[in-house]
Write a protein that holds these residues in place. Structure first.
Motif, PDB file in Angstrom:
ATOM      1  N   MET A   1       0.839  -1.170   0.000  1.00  0.00           N
ATOM      2  CA  MET A   1       0.000   0.000   0.000  1.00  0.00           C
ATOM      3  C   MET A   1       0.889   1.240   0.000  1.00  0.00           C
ATOM      4  N   ARG A   2       0.595   2.160  -0.881  1.00  0.00           N
ATOM      5  CA  ARG A   2       1.342   3.420  -0.955  1.00  0.00           C
ATOM      6  C   ARG A   2       0.886   4.337   0.189  1.00  0.00           C
ATOM      7  N   VAL A   3       1.853   4.980   0.835  1.00  0.00           N
ATOM      8  CA  VAL A   3       1.578   5.825   1.998  1.00  0.00           C
ATOM      9  C   VAL A   3       1.826   7.288   1.653  1.00  0.00           C
ATOM     10  N   SER A   4       0.842   8.128   1.922  1.00  0.00           N
ATOM     11  CA  SER A   4       0.969   9.567   1.665  1.00  0.00           C
ATOM     12  C   SER A   4       1.890  10.207   2.706  1.00  0.00           C
ATOM     13  N   ASP A   5       2.339  11.417   2.422  1.00  0.00           N
ATOM     14  CA  ASP A   5       3.163  12.152   3.386  1.00  0.00           C
ATOM     15  C   ASP A   5       2.400  12.430   4.675  1.00  0.00           C
ATOM     16  N   THR A   6       1.095  12.665   4.567  1.00  0.00           N
ATOM     17  CA  THR A   6       0.275  12.898   5.764  1.00  0.00           C
ATOM     18  C   THR A   6       0.273  11.661   6.654  1.00  0.00           C
ATOM     19  N   ARG A   7       0.109  10.502   6.046  1.00  0.00           N
ATOM     20  CA  ARG A   7       0.122   9.259   6.817  1.00  0.00           C
ATOM     21  C   ARG A   7       1.520   8.953   7.347  1.00  0.00           C
ATOM     22  N   LYS A   8       2.540   9.284   6.585  1.00  0.00           N
ATOM     23  CA  LYS A   8       3.913   9.089   7.074  1.00  0.00           C
ATOM     24  C   LYS A   8       4.137   9.917   8.336  1.00  0.00           C
ATOM     25  N   GLN A   9       3.587  11.133   8.365  1.00  0.00           N
ATOM     26  CA  GLN A   9       3.741  11.977   9.557  1.00  0.00           C
ATOM     27  C   GLN A   9       3.029  11.355  10.745  1.00  0.00           C
ATOM     28  N   LYS A  10       1.854  10.779  10.515  1.00  0.00           N
ATOM     29  CA  LYS A  10       1.127  10.081  11.589  1.00  0.00           C
ATOM     30  C   LYS A  10       1.949   8.901  12.087  1.00  0.00           C
ATOM     31  N   ILE A  11       2.556   8.152  11.164  1.00  0.00           N
ATOM     32  CA  ILE A  11       3.422   7.028  11.531  1.00  0.00           C
ATOM     33  C   ILE A  11       4.575   7.521  12.398  1.00  0.00           C
ATOM     34  N   ILE A  12       5.215   8.590  11.973  1.00  0.00           N
ATOM     35  CA  ILE A  12       6.349   9.149  12.711  1.00  0.00           C
ATOM     36  C   ILE A  12       5.921   9.551  14.120  1.00  0.00           C
ATOM     37  N   ASN A  13       4.829  10.313  14.217  1.00  0.00           N
ATOM     38  CA  ASN A  13       4.361  10.782  15.525  1.00  0.00           C
ATOM     39  C   ASN A  13       4.088   9.601  16.455  1.00  0.00           C
ATOM     40  N   SER A  14       3.395   8.591  15.946  1.00  0.00           N
ATOM     41  CA  SER A  14       3.069   7.422  16.767  1.00  0.00           C
ATOM     42  C   SER A  14       4.313   6.630  17.148  1.00  0.00           C
ATOM     43  N   CYS A  15       5.241   6.482  16.215  1.00  0.00           N
ATOM     44  CA  CYS A  15       6.460   5.714  16.493  1.00  0.00           C
ATOM     45  C   CYS A  15       7.348   6.408  17.524  1.00  0.00           C
ATOM     46  N   VAL A  16       7.397   7.722  17.491  1.00  0.00           N
ATOM     47  CA  VAL A  16       8.191   8.458  18.486  1.00  0.00           C
ATOM     48  C   VAL A  16       7.568   8.280  19.872  1.00  0.00           C
ATOM     49  N   VAL A  17       6.259   8.483  19.970  1.00  0.00           N
ATOM     50  CA  VAL A  17       5.566   8.277  21.255  1.00  0.00           C
ATOM     51  C   VAL A  17       5.742   6.827  21.703  1.00  0.00           C
ATOM     52  N   GLY A  18       5.511   5.896  20.787  1.00  0.00           N
ATOM     53  CA  GLY A  18       5.606   4.478  21.109  1.00  0.00           C
ATOM     54  C   GLY A  18       6.990   4.055  21.560  1.00  0.00           C
ATOM     55  N   ALA A  19       8.021   4.540  20.888  1.00  0.00           N
ATOM     56  CA  ALA A  19       9.399   4.174  21.256  1.00  0.00           C
ATOM     57  C   ALA A  19       9.734   4.678  22.651  1.00  0.00           C
ATOM     58  N   ILE A  73      13.417  10.421  13.427  1.00  0.00           N
ATOM     59  CA  ILE A  73      12.955   9.653  12.268  1.00  0.00           C
ATOM     60  C   ILE A  73      12.289  10.621  11.294  1.00  0.00           C
ATOM     61  N   THR A  74      12.495  10.398  10.010  1.00  0.00           N
ATOM     62  CA  THR A  74      11.968  11.301   8.983  1.00  0.00           C
ATOM     63  C   THR A  74      11.068  10.538   8.012  1.00  0.00           C
ATOM     64  N   LYS A  75      10.349  11.285   7.188  1.00  0.00           N
ATOM     65  CA  LYS A  75       9.498  10.672   6.169  1.00  0.00           C
ATOM     66  C   LYS A  75      10.334   9.836   5.201  1.00  0.00           C
ATOM     67  N   GLN A  76      11.575  10.247   4.979  1.00  0.00           N
ATOM     68  CA  GLN A  76      12.456   9.500   4.082  1.00  0.00           C
ATOM     69  C   GLN A  76      12.842   8.137   4.672  1.00  0.00           C
ATOM     70  N   ASN A  77      12.728   7.992   5.988  1.00  0.00           N
ATOM     71  CA  ASN A  77      13.033   6.716   6.647  1.00  0.00           C
ATOM     72  C   ASN A  77      11.890   5.706   6.530  1.00  0.00           C
ATOM     73  N   ILE A  78      10.716   6.177   6.116  1.00  0.00           N
ATOM     74  CA  ILE A  78       9.534   5.319   5.987  1.00  0.00           C
ATOM     75  C   ILE A  78       9.358   4.977   4.511  1.00  0.00           C
ATOM     76  N   ASN A  79       9.305   3.694   4.199  1.00  0.00           N
ATOM     77  CA  ASN A  79       9.119   3.285   2.803  1.00  0.00           C
ATOM     78  C   ASN A  79       7.785   3.805   2.263  1.00  0.00           C
ATOM     79  N   ASP A  80       7.788   4.223   0.993  1.00  0.00           N
ATOM     80  CA  ASP A  80       6.556   4.697   0.356  1.00  0.00           C
ATOM     81  C   ASP A  80       5.515   3.592   0.271  1.00  0.00           C
ATOM     82  N   ASN A  81       5.969   2.381   0.044  1.00  0.00           N
ATOM     83  CA  ASN A  81       5.063   1.240  -0.073  1.00  0.00           C
ATOM     84  C   ASN A  81       5.184   0.376   1.174  1.00  0.00           C
TER      85      ASN A  81
END
Length: 183
Positions: A1-19, A73-81
């Protein structure tokens, strides 16, 4: 599944809190005693964090965890797919944001699962919180956290038990030095 930049930011925010929440669990062994006095020792490893999130990244497991905990962690660290669909990712991120509550939260809501049967594999042990619709499954003889699941999808089990006591020790200590919970 392709991930938008908006969703990548949500992933980043959650991963930082989670870590940062997950870091409370890393480096410790937790001894869980059930209502019928069975004793299990579980652990949470740095190298499992990336797998628990379900996020595809070119970063190694260690670097992914380190970047998340340091908030770099940055958007570039998250795979697009991504291999998983957005609902699966979102579910795992919701659990990782509160993972420390499986040990340090309201333990009356947490059940110890003796063998969790799933379509992909059987887990010898899991912690399940039906109130928060979350479960953490553990693998191997050293029972380390390896899967996050929705509790409502984690109902096929051998047995469930109330937790009577949780004790904690650092990995470099021989004896349990702290009782976290006792009924």
């Amino acid at each position: 599944m392709r991930v938008s930049d908006t969703r990548k930011q949500k992933i980043i925010n959650s991963c930082v809190v989670g870590a940062r929440k997950y870091s409370r669990l890393v480096g410790h062994y937790f001894e869980l005693t059930t209502e019928d006095n069975q004793v299990f020792e579980i652990q949470f490893n740095k190298d499992d964090f990336k797998h628990l999130t379900g996020i595809s990244s070119f970063l190694s497991s260690n670097d992914f965890y380190k970047n998340c905990i340091n908030g770099i962690i940055t958007k570039q660290n998250i795979n697009d797919n991504q291999k998983k669909d957005w609902n699966s990712i979102k579910g795992k991120l919701n659990i990782i944001e509160e993972i420390d509550e499986m040990i340090y939260g309201n333990i009356n809501d947490v059940l110890l699962v003796d063998v969790l049967y799933t379509q992909t594999r059987n887990f010898p042990l899991a912690l399940r919180n039906d109130t928060k619709d979350s479960a953490v499954a553990f693998i191997d003889s050293n029972l380390h956290a390896r899967s996050l699941r929705k509790a409502r999808h984690s109902l096929e089990v051998k047995a469930t038990y109330q937790i009577k006591r949780i004790r904690e020790r650092r990995k470099n200590e021989e004896t349990y030095s702290r009782t976290i919970y006792e009924k």
